[in-house]
Design a protein around this motif. Structure first.
Motif, PDB file in Angstrom:
ATOM      1  N   ARG A   1       1.350   4.812  -6.594  1.00  0.00           N
ATOM      2  CA  ARG A   1       1.319   3.404  -7.019  1.00  0.00           C
ATOM      3  C   ARG A   1       0.788   3.372  -8.441  1.00  0.00           C
ATOM      4  O   ARG A   1      -0.243   3.988  -8.730  1.00  0.00           O
TER       5      ARG A   1
ATOM      6  N   ARG B   1      -6.530  -8.961  -2.892  1.00  0.00           N
ATOM      7  CA  ARG B   1      -6.963  -8.576  -1.537  1.00  0.00           C
ATOM      8  C   ARG B   1      -6.122  -9.302  -0.484  1.00  0.00           C
ATOM      9  O   ARG B   1      -5.664  -8.712   0.482  1.00  0.00           O
TER      10      ARG B   1
ATOM     11  N   GLU C   1      -7.137   3.076  -3.801  1.00  0.00           N
ATOM     12  CA  GLU C   1      -6.530   1.781  -3.448  1.00  0.00           C
ATOM     13  C   GLU C   1      -7.596   0.700  -3.267  1.00  0.00           C
ATOM     14  O   GLU C   1      -7.325  -0.473  -3.496  1.00  0.00           O
ATOM     15  N   ASP C   2      -8.809   1.088  -2.888  1.00  0.00           N
ATOM     16  CA  ASP C   2      -9.890   0.101  -2.773  1.00  0.00           C
ATOM     17  C   ASP C   2     -10.242  -0.507  -4.127  1.00  0.00           C
ATOM     18  O   ASP C   2     -10.736  -1.629  -4.213  1.00  0.00           O
TER      19      ASP C   2
ATOM     20  N   THR D   1       0.828  -1.219   0.000  1.00  0.00           N
ATOM     21  CA  THR D   1       0.000   0.000   0.000  1.00  0.00           C
ATOM     22  C   THR D   1       0.861   1.267   0.000  1.00  0.00           C
ATOM     23  O   THR D   1       2.043   1.246   0.364  1.00  0.00           O
TER      24      THR D   1
ATOM     25  N   THR E   1      -2.633  -7.911  -0.135  1.00  0.00           N
ATOM     26  CA  THR E   1      -2.618  -6.630   0.572  1.00  0.00           C
ATOM     27  C   THR E   1      -2.751  -6.837   2.072  1.00  0.00           C
ATOM     28  O   THR E   1      -2.169  -6.109   2.862  1.00  0.00           O
TER      29      THR E   1
ATOM     30  N   GLN F   1       2.270   1.907   3.436  1.00  0.00           N
ATOM     31  CA  GLN F   1       3.465   1.122   3.764  1.00  0.00           C
ATOM     32  C   GLN F   1       4.723   1.762   3.162  1.00  0.00           C
ATOM     33  O   GLN F   1       5.760   1.832   3.810  1.00  0.00           O
TER      34      GLN F   1
END
Ligand code: NAP
Length: 289
Positions: free
Chosen positions: A137, A284, A182-183, A121, A287, A124
């Protein structure tokens, strides 16, 4: 990050000209299967080969990648980072946080860090960098190397409007470049990132059947690839809903209607949905790990 869910994809090569890229210095740390296509699209966008420095795991690998991609090899990661305005990280996800920790001392102030890593992420990466570092990203697929791909762009908290514009300009020859949250990245991976791989598998399967039906392999290759490209281009150019386009070629009692009945009977639609859902679910999981 703002809500960009309503963004309409724009064919990037037709987008209006953005910032001047000829003076920009870019370091690519890890130009492999995905970093390589990213290098190609950055060069197509106008980054000068002399200003695009590649550092792979060792000098011989950097030289090989630079020669193949038409960029410049750096003698070391540190050399690649010197004066860099943008740093693209194309190493494997499990390596990226250690790499960022190692490089943070050598990162030029204000350099925009672009991570290609799936499952890592923004938070991070931001945490591993000095406070206020601009991080983006990018989730690309390999067809960006021929200007017919897609890239989803997610911005960290410190990215300015000018830096966002810069990153869009860098991906201006990728095909389609869109801001996503990001979702949304898991769905994006299903619909673009991993979809390129599924498309190759579908093309391969269709080609094998065309050969089984009696076509020579080179003819089967050409017919399947051209027909799929043509079908996608028709939809892109006309905006027609695919269900309507499909109905248009299913004559009553005809060959396509018969083939389409088998498509549904054999569960191809459900299989495709399961394939995409598995990719999104894996994203998912990665992550959360
Ligand atoms: N493949 C895809 O379709 C795809 C799609 C979207 C995102 N991604 C993301 O792209 C990233 C790279 O994946 P990939 O498939 O391109 O992997 P890859 O082909 O293995 O490439 C990794 C690259 O990193 C280099 N590298 C390894 N350790 C390094 C180090 N310590 N310092 C500098 N360079 C180093 C490797 O160099 P050597 O060749 O010298 O070992 C190689 O060039 C991943 O984070 C992945 O999540 C991939």
């Amino acid at each position: 990050m703002d809500d960009s869910t309503a963004q309409t994809p724009e064919r990037t090569a037709e987008a209006t000209a953005g910032p001047e890229l000829a003076d920009l210095r870019v370091a690519v740390i890890g130009a492999g299967n995905m970093g390589g296509p990213v290098v190609r699209t950055l060069l197509a966008a106008g980054v000068r080969p002399a200003h695009l420095r590649i550092a792979n795991s060792g000098p011989a690998s950097s030289e090989r990648a630079a020669a193949e991609l038409g960029a410049t090899a750096a003698a070391s990661r540190t050399e690649a980072l010197e004066d860099a305005d943008v740093v693209v990280l194309g190493v494997k996800p499990y390596q990226i946080l250690d790499l960022v920790a190692e490089l943070r001392g050598d990162l030029p102030a204000g350099a925009v860090v672009v991570s290609l890593a799936a499952g890592i992420t923004l938070a991070q990466i931001e945490q591993a960098l000095p406070e206020g570092s601009p991080v983006v990203r990018a989730m690309p697929n390999t067809p960006i190397s021929v200007g017919e791909g897609a890239v989803g762009l997610m911005r960290g908290t410190a990215v300015t409007a000018a830096q966002r514009e810069l990153v869009h300009a860098l991906f201006s020859h990728a095909g389609v470049a869109v801001d996503i949250t990001e979702d949304q990245v898991h769905a994006f991976i299903a619909a673009a990132g991993s979809l390129a791989g599924f498309a190759f598998a579908i093309i391969e399967a269709m080609t094998e059947e065309a050969v089984r039906q009696g076509l020579k392999r080179d003819l089967a290759d050409a017919l399947v690839q051209q027909t799929l490209r043509g079908a996608a281009t028709m939809l892109l150019e006309s905006g027609t809903h695919p269900a309507l386009a499909k109905a248009g070629v299913c004559s009553p009692g005809g060959t396509t209607a018969e083939g389409y009945a088998a498509f549904e009977r054999e569960g191809v639609r459900a299989g495709l949905a399961a394939t995409m859902a598995a990719a999104a679910e894996r994203s998912r999981q990665l992550t959360e790990d």
